[in-house]
Enzyme design. Structure first.
Site, short mmCIF file in Angstrom:
data_model
loop_
_atom_site.label_atom_id
_atom_site.label_comp_id
_atom_site.label_asym_id
_atom_site.label_seq_id
_atom_site.Cartn_x
_atom_site.Cartn_y
_atom_site.Cartn_z
N CYS A 7 78.50 -28.95 29.62
CA CYS A 7 77.39 -29.76 29.54
C CYS A 7 76.80 -30.30 30.73
O CYS A 7 77.00 -29.28 31.80
CB CYS A 7 77.94 -31.33 28.98
SG CYS A 7 78.84 -32.21 29.99
N ASN A 10 79.73 -32.71 33.14
CA ASN A 10 81.06 -32.62 32.70
C ASN A 10 81.98 -33.84 32.94
O ASN A 10 82.86 -33.91 33.36
CB ASN A 10 81.79 -31.42 33.59
CG ASN A 10 83.09 -31.01 33.50
OD1 ASN A 10 83.95 -30.56 34.41
ND2 ASN A 10 83.35 -31.06 31.99
N CYS A 12 81.29 -36.33 30.09
CA CYS A 12 81.31 -37.02 28.69
C CYS A 12 81.55 -36.15 27.58
O CYS A 12 82.71 -36.03 27.14
CB CYS A 12 80.00 -37.74 28.47
SG CYS A 12 79.58 -39.32 29.53
N ARG A 13 80.63 -35.22 27.34
CA ARG A 13 80.68 -34.21 26.20
C ARG A 13 81.60 -33.04 26.32
O ARG A 13 82.43 -33.04 25.51
CB ARG A 13 79.32 -33.81 25.92
CG ARG A 13 78.18 -34.89 25.45
CD ARG A 13 76.84 -34.32 25.30
NE ARG A 13 76.41 -33.86 26.52
CZ ARG A 13 75.02 -33.34 26.66
NH1 ARG A 13 74.52 -33.01 25.57
NH2 ARG A 13 74.78 -33.06 27.89
N SER A 14 81.41 -32.37 27.38
CA SER A 14 82.28 -31.47 27.65
C SER A 14 83.92 -31.93 27.89
O SER A 14 84.79 -30.84 27.35
CB SER A 14 82.03 -30.31 28.60
OG SER A 14 81.66 -30.99 29.91
N ASP A 117 73.86 -36.44 24.27
CA ASP A 117 74.45 -37.18 25.39
C ASP A 117 74.77 -38.53 25.32
O ASP A 117 73.68 -39.23 25.18
CB ASP A 117 73.64 -36.83 26.51
CG ASP A 117 74.31 -36.93 28.05
OD1 ASP A 117 75.43 -37.83 27.98
OD2 ASP A 117 73.74 -36.89 28.91
#
Length: 145
Positions: A7, A10, A12-14, A117
């Site tokens: 993401c 690096n 939140c999402r990933s 996000d």
């Protein structure tokens, strides 16, 4: 198999996808490498966002030991699958790829959709977790065949 989830920062999402996928890989006893990185380097060496840590923990997954890292060219050769969380990160990854082999490893994590996000909207962390968990189950079913 080696899987990298990417993401922007690096944090939140990933890290959530990394944690969920690693959890499932461990449950199945698979000898796979799962990692995550960001296309940007603002948060290098920082832990995931506290909200990402909290939502993962609420679902029984500990991502608190992860540390943000920035994507490097070597990642494009090291990993079998490089999964971008949104089209902007996909575009960045494809621009960094130097060979057709590298480009072939890069795809959107959700197939044809983006993972939103959640950084600026606390309510999205649960939504993102659910999306990631469902997609990780799908990916494992595909890859274990």
């Amino acid at each position: 198999m080696k899987i990298l989830v990417v993401c922007l920062g690096n944090i939140c999402r990933s890290p959530l996808a990394h944690g969920v996928l690693q959890h499932f890989v461990n449950e199945r006893g698979l000898d796979w490498v799962v990692d995550s990185a960001g296309t940007g380097g603002w948060h290098v060496d920082n832990p995931p966002d506290h909200r990402a840590i909290a939502i993962a923990k609420r679902h029984g997954i500990d991502i608190s030991k992860q540390r943000a890292k920035q994507l490097h060219n070597r990642h494009l050769d090291e990993f079998d699958y490089i999964l971008a969380m949104d089209r902007n990160n996909l575009k960045s990854l494809l621009a960094q790829a130097k060979t057709s082999e590298q480009r072939a490893r890069i795809q959107l994590f959700m197939g044809d959709r983006e993972v939103p996000d959640p950084y600026y909207d606390n309510r999205l962390f649960e939504v993102v977790f659910q999306m990631v968990e469902e997609r990780c189950r799908e990916l494992l079913r595909m890859w274990e065949k």
